[in-house]
Motif scaffolding. Structure first.
Motif, PDB file in Angstrom:
ATOM      1  N   THR A 217      32.030  -9.411  57.471  1.00 40.62           N
ATOM      2  CA  THR A 217      32.530  -8.171  58.044  1.00 40.62           C
ATOM      3  C   THR A 217      31.927  -6.972  57.335  1.00 40.62           C
ATOM      4  N   PHE A 218      32.145  -5.802  57.903  1.00 41.79           N
ATOM      5  CA  PHE A 218      31.714  -4.555  57.278  1.00 41.79           C
ATOM      6  C   PHE A 218      32.289  -4.453  55.869  1.00 41.79           C
ATOM      7  N   THR A 219      33.578  -4.746  55.730  1.00 34.64           N
ATOM      8  CA  THR A 219      34.223  -4.682  54.416  1.00 34.64           C
ATOM      9  C   THR A 219      33.617  -5.696  53.464  1.00 34.64           C
ATOM     10  N   ASP A 220      33.353  -6.914  53.954  1.00 34.81           N
ATOM     11  CA  ASP A 220      32.725  -7.941  53.112  1.00 34.81           C
ATOM     12  C   ASP A 220      31.411  -7.432  52.526  1.00 34.81           C
ATOM     13  N   ARG A 221      30.588  -6.847  53.377  1.00 31.99           N
ATOM     14  CA  ARG A 221      29.256  -6.447  52.930  1.00 31.99           C
ATOM     15  C   ARG A 221      29.318  -5.334  51.883  1.00 31.99           C
ATOM     16  N   PHE A 222      30.256  -4.425  52.024  1.00 28.00           N
ATOM     17  CA  PHE A 222      30.366  -3.365  51.020  1.00 28.00           C
ATOM     18  C   PHE A 222      31.005  -3.866  49.728  1.00 28.00           C
ATOM     19  N   GLU A 223      31.915  -4.817  49.826  1.00 25.36           N
ATOM     20  CA  GLU A 223      32.426  -5.433  48.596  1.00 25.36           C
ATOM     21  C   GLU A 223      31.312  -6.158  47.852  1.00 25.36           C
ATOM     22  N   ARG A 224      30.468  -6.864  48.579  1.00 24.74           N
ATOM     23  CA  ARG A 224      29.362  -7.580  47.958  1.00 24.74           C
ATOM     24  C   ARG A 224      28.376  -6.598  47.315  1.00 24.74           C
ATOM     25  N   LEU A 225      28.097  -5.502  48.012  1.00 21.77           N
ATOM     26  CA  LEU A 225      27.175  -4.513  47.454  1.00 21.77           C
ATOM     27  C   LEU A 225      27.707  -3.947  46.146  1.00 21.77           C
ATOM     28  N   GLU A 226      28.979  -3.646  46.097  1.00 24.37           N
ATOM     29  CA  GLU A 226      29.522  -3.057  44.865  1.00 24.37           C
ATOM     30  C   GLU A 226      29.453  -4.039  43.698  1.00 24.37           C
ATOM     31  N   GLU A 227      29.785  -5.298  43.943  1.00 29.33           N
ATOM     32  CA  GLU A 227      29.657  -6.294  42.874  1.00 29.33           C
ATOM     33  C   GLU A 227      28.196  -6.449  42.454  1.00 29.33           C
ATOM     34  N   ALA A 228      27.303  -6.479  43.443  1.00 35.08           N
ATOM     35  CA  ALA A 228      25.883  -6.648  43.140  1.00 35.08           C
ATOM     36  C   ALA A 228      25.365  -5.498  42.282  1.00 35.08           C
ATOM     37  N   LEU A 229      25.768  -4.269  42.591  1.00 36.39           N
ATOM     38  CA  LEU A 229      25.306  -3.120  41.812  1.00 36.39           C
ATOM     39  C   LEU A 229      25.733  -3.243  40.353  1.00 36.39           C
ATOM     40  N   GLN A 230      26.931  -3.718  40.096  1.00 38.26           N
ATOM     41  CA  GLN A 230      27.391  -3.872  38.722  1.00 38.26           C
ATOM     42  C   GLN A 230      26.511  -4.861  37.954  1.00 38.26           C
ATOM     43  N   ILE A 231      26.100  -5.923  38.639  1.00 39.64           N
ATOM     44  CA  ILE A 231      25.250  -6.934  37.994  1.00 39.64           C
ATOM     45  C   ILE A 231      23.824  -6.411  37.818  1.00 39.64           C
ATOM     46  N   ILE A 232      23.257  -5.885  38.891  1.00 43.20           N
ATOM     47  CA  ILE A 232      21.847  -5.479  38.873  1.00 43.20           C
ATOM     48  C   ILE A 232      21.623  -4.337  37.890  1.00 43.20           C
ATOM     49  N   ILE A 233      22.472  -3.323  37.943  1.00 41.13           N
ATOM     50  CA  ILE A 233      22.281  -2.177  37.056  1.00 41.13           C
ATOM     51  C   ILE A 233      22.408  -2.612  35.603  1.00 41.13           C
ATOM     52  N   GLY A 234      23.358  -3.476  35.318  1.00 42.58           N
ATOM     53  CA  GLY A 234      23.486  -3.988  33.954  1.00 42.58           C
ATOM     54  C   GLY A 234      22.227  -4.703  33.499  1.00 42.58           C
ATOM     55  N   MET A 235      21.681  -5.565  34.340  1.00 41.78           N
ATOM     56  CA  MET A 235      20.474  -6.296  33.961  1.00 41.78           C
ATOM     57  C   MET A 235      19.281  -5.369  33.802  1.00 41.78           C
ATOM     58  N   LEU A 236      19.143  -4.381  34.690  1.00 42.50           N
ATOM     59  CA  LEU A 236      18.010  -3.461  34.588  1.00 42.50           C
ATOM     60  C   LEU A 236      18.119  -2.546  33.387  1.00 42.50           C
ATOM     61  N   ARG A 237      19.330  -2.336  32.870  1.00 38.11           N
ATOM     62  CA  ARG A 237      19.541  -1.440  31.730  1.00 38.11           C
ATOM     63  C   ARG A 237      19.568  -2.186  30.392  1.00 38.11           C
ATOM     64  N   GLY A 238      19.217  -3.453  30.403  1.00 36.60           N
ATOM     65  CA  GLY A 238      19.140  -4.204  29.158  1.00 36.60           C
ATOM     66  C   GLY A 238      20.444  -4.806  28.694  1.00 36.60           C
ATOM     67  N   GLU A 239      21.461  -4.775  29.548  1.00 38.43           N
ATOM     68  CA  GLU A 239      22.727  -5.417  29.212  1.00 38.43           C
ATOM     69  C   GLU A 239      22.679  -6.888  29.634  1.00 38.43           C
ATOM     70  N   ARG A 240      23.733  -7.620  29.310  1.00 37.47           N
ATOM     71  CA  ARG A 240      23.835  -9.019  29.722  1.00 37.47           C
ATOM     72  C   ARG A 240      25.161  -9.170  30.470  1.00 37.47           C
ATOM     73  N   PRO A 241      25.194  -8.745  31.736  1.00 43.54           N
ATOM     74  CA  PRO A 241      26.475  -8.657  32.437  1.00 43.54           C
ATOM     75  C   PRO A 241      27.117 -10.012  32.699  1.00 43.54           C
ATOM     76  N   THR A 242      28.428  -9.994  32.665  1.00 45.11           N
ATOM     77  CA  THR A 242      29.251 -11.124  33.078  1.00 45.11           C
ATOM     78  C   THR A 242      30.213 -10.612  34.136  1.00 45.11           C
ATOM     79  N   LEU A 243      30.323 -11.327  35.234  1.00 45.49           N
ATOM     80  CA  LEU A 243      31.217 -10.906  36.304  1.00 45.49           C
ATOM     81  C   LEU A 243      31.785 -12.133  37.001  1.00 45.49           C
TER      82      LEU A 243
END
Length: 316
Positions: free
Chosen positions: A130-156
Motif C-alpha cells: 500500500t501507499f502507507t507500506d511504501r512510505f514506512e519502508r522508505l523511512e526505515e531504509a533512510l535510517q539504515i542507508i544514511i547511517g551506513m553512508l556516514r560511517g556508522e554501523r546501524p542496527t534496526l
C-alpha cells in the motif's frame, strides 16, 4: 547540490540497437559535463514509464549505467532521479551508491523515493504494498542507508527491515548527498526536512510556493535549518535552435514513441528563449535549481549542450 541537472529518461532512439545504445547515452552525459550541468541523472526503472513509451521500450538498470558514465565524465555528479526504494534492500543500496562514489572519485549522490510504478512491481516480482507500506519502508531504509553512508554501523529491528551492526567498507570518498524526490506535502516533504539535503519537486509550476511553504513548516517543526536544504524543480523540455525546429523534432519523436503525444502539453518546447523563459518563472517561485530532461530529442547531438548553454546563465 543540484543547480542544473540533466536527466536521461529515455533509451529508445531511432536506428539505435543495443550495440550502439551506450554510445548514444554517454554522448549526452559528455555534452552535459562540458555545458554547465553539475549533475547527470538516470531513472531507476526496469520498464519504460507509460508517459514516455511502452513498457517493453528500452530501459537499462541505472546504477550500472551510472558507473559506466563515471568513466566518460570528469566533473558532474551522478545519481538516480530517483531510486525506487522497493527495488533493493537498503544495505545493498548503500553499498551500491558507495561503489559508485568510489569509481567516480567522489561524484555519487543518492536520489530516492518510495516507489510508485505498480505494473513494474507486479510483473517483475517486487513487493508493492500500500501507499502507507511504501512510505514506512522508505523511512526505515533512510535510517539504515544514511547511517551506513556516514560511517556508522546501524542496527534496526524494524517492521520492514532488520539489520545488525551493518558495516560499509570501503567508506565513500566524501559525504554523499541525499535527494528525496516527490512533492507530497504530508509525507515526502516531511522526510526531506528530516533526512535529506535536497528536495526534487515534480509538480505544476504554480504549485511551487505551496510546496516550499510545506517544507518550511516541516523544518520549523523538526528544528531543521531550512537553508540547509536545496530545492530543485523537474522540467521536461524539447529545445532546438528555433521553436519551429523543436516542434519538428518533437513530431518526429512521436512517430517512434506515440506516447509522447499525450505528454506534449507538459513539455517546454521551443528555442532557447522559450526554454529560458519557463525556467526563469520557476526561479521566481523560489527553487534553487532544475533537473531537466529531453525525452524527445536528447539523443540528437548538440541538444544537451544547447540546453546547458541556455540554462546555466540563469543560475550563475
Amino acid at each position: 547540490m543540484t543547480r542544473l541537472g540533466y536527466q536521461i529518461p529515455n533509451f529508445t532512439y531511432p536506428d539505435t540497437n543495443s550495440s550502439g545504445l551506450f554510445k548514444a547515452i554517454s554522448r549526452q552525459a559528455i555534452e552535459a559535463d562540458a555545458a554547465g550541468f553539475d549533475t547527470v541523472l538516470v531513472m531507476d526503472h526496469f520498464y519504460q514509464l507509460p508517459m514516455l513509451g511502452a513498457p517493453e521500450n528500452a530501459m537499462l538498470e541505472c546504477y550500472t549505467v551510472l558507473a559506466a558514465l563515471a568513466q566518460h565524465t570528469e566533473r558532474v555528479r551522478l545519481g538516480a532521479l530517483v531510486t525506487g526504494n522497493t527495488y533493493r534492500n537498503p544495505t545493498l543500496l548503500a553499498k551500491t551508491v558507495t561503489a559508485l562514489d568510489v569509481v567516480s572519485q567522489g561524484r555519487a549522490q543518492l536520489g530516492i523515493g518510495a516507489g510508485w510504478y505498480e505494473l513494474e512491481h507486479d510483473s517483475l516480482g517486487f513487493e508493492f504494498g500500500t501507499f502507507t507500506d511504501r512510505f514506512e519502508r522508505l523511512e526505515e531504509a533512510l535510517q539504515i542507508i544514511i547511517g551506513m553512508l556516514r560511517g556508522e554501523r546501524p542496527t534496526l529491528a524494524g517492521k520492514w527491515y532488520q539489520v545488525n551492526d551493518a558495516v560499509n567498507s570501503p567508506a565513500p570518498v566524501g559525504q554523499i548527498p541525499i535527494m528525496i524526490g516527490g512533492a507530497g506535502e504530508k509525507k515526502t516533504l516531511r522526510m526531506v526536512a528530516q533526512y535529506a539535503d535536497e528536495s526534487n519537486l515534480l509538480c505544476g509550476i504554480d504549485d511551487i510556493p505551496r510546496k516550499l511553504a510545506a517544507l518550511d513548516e516541516h523544518c520549523a517543526r523538526l528544528g531543521r535549518v531550512r537553508a540547509e536544504i536545496s530545492v530543485s524543480y523537474q522540467i521536461s523540455a524539447c529545445i532546438a535552435p528555433t521553436k519551429e525546429q523543436a516542434e519538428r523534432e518533437y513530431a518526429d519523436a512521436i512517430t517512434h514513441i506515440p506516447q509522447l503525444e499525450a505528454r506534449r502539453p507538459s513539455v517546454v518546447l521551443g528555442g532557447p528563449d522559450e526554454v529560458a523563459e519557463a525556467a526563469a518563472k520557476a526561479i521566481e517561485h523560489g527553487v534553487d535549481g532544475f533537473t531537466v530532461n529531453l525525452p524527445a530529442n536528447g539523443h540528437i547531438e548538440g541538444r544537451v549542450a544547447l540546453l546547458g548553454e541556455t540554462l546555466a546563465p540563469l543560475l550563475a
